[in-house]
Design an enzyme around this catalytic site. Sequence first.
Site, PDB file in Angstrom:
ATOM      1  N   SER A 106      49.006 -49.966-111.056  1.00 61.19           N
ATOM      2  CA  SER A 106      48.210 -48.799-111.444  1.00 61.19           C
ATOM      3  C   SER A 106      48.070 -48.655-112.955  1.00 61.19           C
ATOM      4  CB  SER A 106      48.856 -47.531-110.888  1.00 61.19           C
ATOM      5  OG  SER A 106      50.082 -47.261-111.524  1.00 61.19           O
ATOM      6  N   THR A 244      46.612 -45.967-117.949  1.00 64.48           N
ATOM      7  CA  THR A 244      46.269 -46.277-116.558  1.00 64.48           C
ATOM      8  C   THR A 244      45.230 -47.386-116.452  1.00 64.48           C
ATOM      9  OG1 THR A 244      45.545 -45.234-114.483  1.00 64.48           O
ATOM     10  CG2 THR A 244      44.321 -44.651-116.451  1.00 64.48           C
ATOM     11  N   ARG A 254      33.443 -46.558-115.517  1.00 64.09           N
ATOM     12  CA  ARG A 254      33.970 -45.237-115.133  1.00 64.09           C
ATOM     13  C   ARG A 254      35.201 -44.909-115.985  1.00 64.09           C
ATOM     14  NH1 ARG A 254      39.217 -43.291-113.184  1.00 64.09           N
ATOM     15  NH2 ARG A 254      38.859 -41.447-111.905  1.00 64.09           N
ATOM     16  N   VAL A 255      35.230 -43.702-116.491  1.00 64.95           N
ATOM     17  CA  VAL A 255      36.371 -43.246-117.274  1.00 64.95           C
ATOM     18  C   VAL A 255      36.974 -42.046-116.565  1.00 64.95           C
ATOM     19  CG1 VAL A 255      37.074 -42.215-119.470  1.00 64.95           C
ATOM     20  CG2 VAL A 255      35.420 -44.097-119.448  1.00 64.95           C
ATOM     21  N   GLY A 256      38.280 -42.086-116.367  1.00 65.29           N
ATOM     22  CA  GLY A 256      38.953 -40.969-115.701  1.00 65.29           C
ATOM     23  C   GLY A 256      39.476 -39.956-116.701  1.00 65.29           C
ATOM     24  N   ASP A 257      40.472 -39.203-116.270  1.00 63.73           N
ATOM     25  CA  ASP A 257      41.049 -38.165-117.130  1.00 63.73           C
ATOM     26  C   ASP A 257      42.030 -38.729-118.154  1.00 63.73           C
ATOM     27  OD1 ASP A 257      42.693 -38.878-114.940  1.00 63.73           O
ATOM     28  OD2 ASP A 257      43.885 -37.063-115.175  1.00 63.73           O
ATOM     29  N   THR A 277      48.287 -37.041-113.346  1.00 64.72           N
ATOM     30  CA  THR A 277      47.933 -38.234-112.583  1.00 64.72           C
ATOM     31  C   THR A 277      47.169 -37.769-111.343  1.00 64.72           C
ATOM     32  OG1 THR A 277      49.996 -38.214-111.323  1.00 64.72           O
ATOM     33  CG2 THR A 277      49.988 -39.528-113.334  1.00 64.72           C
ATOM     34  N   GLY A 278      46.485 -38.704-110.720  1.00 64.81           N
ATOM     35  CA  GLY A 278      45.717 -38.351-109.528  1.00 64.81           C
ATOM     36  C   GLY A 278      44.227 -38.380-109.807  1.00 64.81           C
ATOM     37  N   GLY A 280      41.129 -38.151-111.295  1.00 65.87           N
ATOM     38  CA  GLY A 280      40.790 -37.782-112.666  1.00 65.87           C
ATOM     39  C   GLY A 280      39.569 -36.901-112.782  1.00 65.87           C
TER      40      GLY A 280
HETATM   41  N1  ASP Z   1      44.096 -40.114-113.128  1.00 64.61           N
HETATM   42  C1  ASP Z   1      43.729 -41.499-113.077  1.00 64.61           C
HETATM   43  C2  ASP Z   1      42.248 -41.637-113.085  1.00 64.61           C
HETATM   44  O1  ASP Z   1      41.573 -40.830-112.483  1.00 64.61           O
HETATM   45  C3  ASP Z   1      44.240 -42.231-111.897  1.00 64.61           C
HETATM   46  C4  ASP Z   1      45.574 -41.835-111.375  1.00 64.61           C
HETATM   47  O2  ASP Z   1      46.318 -41.115-111.984  1.00 64.61           O
HETATM   48  O3  ASP Z   1      45.921 -42.255-110.271  1.00 64.61           O
HETATM   49  O4  ASP Z   1      41.761 -42.591-113.647  1.00 64.61           O
END
Ligand code: ASP
Length: 375
Positions: A106, A244, A254-257, A277-278, A280
């Site tokens: 991850s 991450t 794609r860009v997450g949080d 986490t999770g 984003g």
């Molecule tokens: N938060 C991260 C994202 O959305 C992924 C993750 O934490 O599992 O890129």
Amino acid sequence: MSDYSRRQFLGAAATAAVAGGVTPALAVQGAPGGTRVPGSAAGMAPSPFAQESAVGVAASRPVVIASGNGLRATEKAMAMLVEGADPLTAVIAGVNIVEEDPKDNSVGYGGIPNEDGVVELDSCVMYGPTHQAGAVAALRNIKTPSRVARLVMERTDHVLLVGEGALRFARAHGFEEVNLLTDEAREIWLRWKERHSDDDDWLSPPEQGNGGAQSKARDILRTYGTINCCAVTAGGDLAGVTTTSGLSYKIPGRVGDSPIIGAGLYVENEVGAAGSTGRGEAVIQICGSHTVVEAMRHGMSPQEACLHACKRIADCTRVDRLRDAKGRPNFDVKFYAVARDGRHGAASIWSGGHYAVFADGRNRHEPIVGLYEHD
Ligand code: ASP
């Protein structure tokens, strides 16, 4: 926190409890039930902010927290803090262990790739004493994006570099380029590629014992995973990092949080630090980590503040495809927070899981409080 604001906060949590089976420990007030009306103010928590605030009290001991996969990171960061390292150097050295670990799918090297089979990494750092931040997004070929994020902070006048520009910047600073796709991650991606659609020419390998039929099972779930690590020194200085490989099989670019300051990480030296986490997208939409730190500024404990942000996500999840039959988010997000005075906590939308914490001479996992219990 004043009695007034605490009552409001707990009332909001109890409303969520009635809507969907929240952790009994939180269902302490008899708030009215009923289903939240999407888009209405009815389900939104009233402002939980207190008149008073716990701003400014320094920790008398160092504390390091991280997401559940960060026990090695908290260990390393604490060892460095004890030797006098600054908190940013310490947390980055901690997460570097996980970034460089091919077994963690991850984060960093060995991360699950995007839909084209290319690993793209996101990371940001924030340093409390100067309130500076740096970040990289969709960075390819570099094992330790957190170090590049720090250089964006220290060696540019910018906060965020993305894609090709971020890679060129890393090259300019002498980072070694490597193929981040391990065989294990490639195999995982290939299984997804072969199974995610019946309407293309990719076929799964023939299965033993069923006459060579191709499996059509779409049983490969998208996975999330990230490491967030935050530290406070004995003098009350804070720093944090999030890093991450993001959502597996994401659309390239794609860009997450995780590299977004205020979403996947936020540090305010007078108050505390938070990360997530999770999913984003949900965190970005509520400025999650900033929400947590602001809630701490106004008097919530770290755990209450994390829960408050989870509740905000639940309130703001109004699209049917993202909700279960009871209107609750059908995804998870976790927040982690440490206050300037060394208190720490974490919360998730769905109960379960642990976070890593090194405090009072012990490195361990502690349970994460959930907004909802699984049925
Ligand atoms: N938060 C991260 C994202 O959305 C992924 C993750 O934490 O599992 O890129």
